[in-house]
Design an enzyme around this catalytic site. Structure first.
Site, mmCIF file in Angstrom:
data_model
loop_
_atom_site.group_PDB
_atom_site.id
_atom_site.type_symbol
_atom_site.label_atom_id
_atom_site.label_comp_id
_atom_site.label_asym_id
_atom_site.label_seq_id
_atom_site.Cartn_x
_atom_site.Cartn_y
_atom_site.Cartn_z
ATOM 1 N N HIS A 43 40.009 40.545 45.085
ATOM 2 C CA HIS A 43 39.821 39.700 43.907
ATOM 3 C C HIS A 43 39.221 40.411 42.696
ATOM 4 C CE1 HIS A 43 39.738 35.988 41.835
ATOM 5 N NE2 HIS A 43 39.033 35.251 42.655
ATOM 6 N N CYS A 44 38.666 41.615 42.839
ATOM 7 C CA CYS A 44 37.817 42.140 41.766
ATOM 8 C C CYS A 44 38.583 42.343 40.464
ATOM 9 C CB CYS A 44 37.101 43.418 42.197
ATOM 10 S SG CYS A 44 38.112 44.900 42.257
#
Length: 604
Positions: A320-321
């Site tokens: 997700h980063c």
């Protein structure tokens, strides 16, 4: 407007930086419905302290304002996102990564054979086509109501890998100072039964391999990886650990030169493909496996991992980063809405014979083997303690909501709140993710769903003394308020991330700025209660996926990931096993809440 992928980035409007007064006022208003009078009074005092003319809040906000005005800074949130995502120290597997389950009848799926390798080869060919087009900036910017959206997240689709750190993680990615421009990698990483292989997807002369050649390469992987890797040698297990622990293990791996080469191959790979040796029992099992699966057959730090089951069902797991759901949906839609043959032709794929396939092997000592084995066992137990449930409404979708003259998302959120009250007897903090890609470097905004109008609606619905007309009026008012708050979030007028970034600035630069005293705001009931989610919700509207999902975010939270389309509404619920009964009760009451709300609105 240019159709070049990143052409609009420098011309997009900047995320507006709210004033400290505006964020403080909204924070009080947003948190108030969840607070008692005493809690609200305590929170108001904390806000007064934040707003003191000579207080630390002013110092921190001024530092943020100066940062926002710094040349080269795209958004005042540019440091917030690394702090939020890369700063988390718990495991990202199941806790942060998210998944999509693809439909089996997409154009891409229909164009391939039904076998695992044919389906996987088609997905690989499609992704390589997208990658080469992205290199040329030939992916047109996504538009919303005629406005181009930020495409900068697309730079994290290929050859991006999250690297564990002791204090904060980092990212290894193209389009960076270390690697300017697009990825030059020509290979992917393929897992099968815990075995890991490098598979070339672009040939020596620069032409992609055809789906037929790629299928031959995947069959070679299956043959070479027929023997399952022992549990204490499947290095992927390490990516499930808390980040500082994984950082220590990675340092131990890098002490061996052969492992330096292995990690280089893996971390620079364009993406991962995980071939499973079983067919899911049902849809929920497929979703669960996409969320966590056999961690020895995953590398959760890789930005994109396609998972293909033995029966050809497929999906994606995303780190997700650097990537939000809206970016992945656009990516997935482009892959799945075109045939494998057309993707191959568009990319210039040529028959070249089976691509080069080579094992990626690690040299492991006893300590590393013990760490790997323990990590795998710990994560298996952690995943088993995560209760999940799929819920489907096959006769309700956005088309029906619009017939009822209500925002589809407002209908969904009103239903969630009514079901939650009926199942638990309370109204709790609720998060909803709102996309803000119309801004430069835009990602998402944190919407807090609970409003006084929404509580009044739920109160009316559970009170037998309230007549239908009053209930209907309360529903309409709550829905209108929901839509208005969503618009505020879309415009950048939301308090949480602003106030949260001030806290991060104090942690990063407090001593330098002379702002080291603890601010009462961050211990106030408003801050802690508003952010202690009972429901964490996010939607993913795409006709090419059946389910979207993520793990729960706290010991009492129910994760609610939903796909709301014209003709259907699918949800994937997740919560810790100790409160699984509450999730099942919520699901049961949700069916009733949807029916009750639909019947109520139909009277109008």
């Amino acid at each position: 407007m240019s159709d070049r992928t990143f052409a609009a980035e420098d011309h997009l409007p900047r995320v507006p930086l709210p004033t400290l007064e505006d964020s403080a006022e909204r924070f009080l208003r947003w948190s108030a419905p969840l607070l008692t009078d005493d809690e609200l009074a305590t929170t108001e005092a904390a806000v007064d302290d934040l707003l003191r003319a000579d207080g630390q809040g002013r110092v921190l906000h001024e530092a943020l304002r100066e940062y926002d005005a710094t040349p080269g800074v795209g958004s005042w949130l540019d440091l917030f996102w690394p702090s939020r995502y890369l700063g988390r120290r718990d495991r990202i597997a199941l806790n942060a990564n998210f998944f999509f389950l693809f439909r089996d009848d997409t154009v891409l799926a229909a164009s391939t054979g039904a076998t695992q390798v044919e389906r996987a080869a088609g997905i690989i060919a499609a992704a390589v086509d997208y990658k080469l087009a992205l290199d040329e900036e030939a992916i047109p910017p996504v538009t919303q109501r005629g406005q181009q959206l930020s495409m900068w997240q697309n730079k994290f689709l290929f050859s991006e890998t999250r690297i564990p750190g002791v204090e904060q993680d980092s990212v290894r990615a193209p389009y960076s100072d270390e690697q300017p421009g697009p990825s030059a990698a020509r290979h992917i990483a393929v897992f099968h039964r815990g075995n890991l292989f490098r598979v070339d997807v672009i040939g020596p002369e620069g032409a992609p391999y055809t789906p037929e050649d790629l299928a031959d390469g995947l069959r070679a992987v299956q043959r070479a990886g027929e023997q399952r890797v022992p549990a204490d040698a499947a290095v992927g297990h390490l990516t499930t650990k808390a980040r500082a622990e994984w950082a220590a293990d990675r340092a131990a791996l890098l002490a061996e030169p052969a492992n330096v080469a292995a990690l280089e191959e893996l971390e620079t790979a364009l993406f991962c493909v995980c071939l499973e040796d079983f067919a899911p029992r049902d849809v929920q099992h497929a979703c669960d496996q996409l969320l966590h699966g056999d961690s020895g057959n995953r590398w959760f730090d890789k930005s994109v991992s396609f998972i293909v089951f033995a029966d050809g069902q497929a999906g994606i797991n995303v780190e997700h980063c650097g990537l939000d759901g809206t970016t992945i949906l656009s990516f997935v839609d482009t892959l799945l809405e075109t045939s494998a043959a057309e993707h191959a032709a568009r990319s210039g794929a040529q028959r070249q014979g089976a691509p080069a396939v080579a094992p990626i092997e690690f040299v492991l000592d006893d300590a590393l083997r013990a760490a790997i084995g323990a990590a795998g066992a710990d994560f298996a137990a952690y995943a088993a303690a995560n209760a999940t449930l799929t819920v489907s409404f096959d006769s309700f979708g956005t088309a029906r909501a619009k017939e009822l003259k209500i925002s589809p998302d407002a209908f969904a959120q009103l239903s969630y709140q009514l079901a939650h009250r009926r199942s638990k007897g309370l109204t709790g903090a609720t998060y909803e993710s709102i996309a803000t890609r119309q801004y430069r470097n835009g990602r998402t905004e944190a919407m807090r769903v609970v409003t006084p109008e929404l509580i009044a609606f739920v109160d009316a619905m559970v009170d037998p003394e309230v007549d239908a007309a009053a209930k209907l009026a309360a529903a309409r008012t709550a829905a209108a308020t929901h839509v208005e708050r969503a618009k505020q979030c879309q415009s950048g007028a939301a308090p949480e991330q602003h106030l949260w970034e001030l806290q991060w600035i104090q942690r990063r630069r407090g001593a330098e700025l002379g702002a080291t005293e603890a601010l009462p705001l961050y211990d106030s009931p408003g801050w802690t209660i508003m952010r202690d989610d009972y429901l964490s919700t996010s939607s993913a509207p795409s006709v090419n996926i059946t389910f979207f999902g993520f793990g729960s975010t706290s010991p009492t939270c129910i994760g609610v990931a939903y796909v709301l389309l014209p003709d259907r509404w699918n949800l994937y619920l997740a919560t810790p096993e100790p409160v699984a009964d509450q999730m099942h009760a919520f699901a049961g009451h949700l069916r009733t809440a949807v029916a009750d709300l639909e019947a109520l609105l139909a009277q109008d």
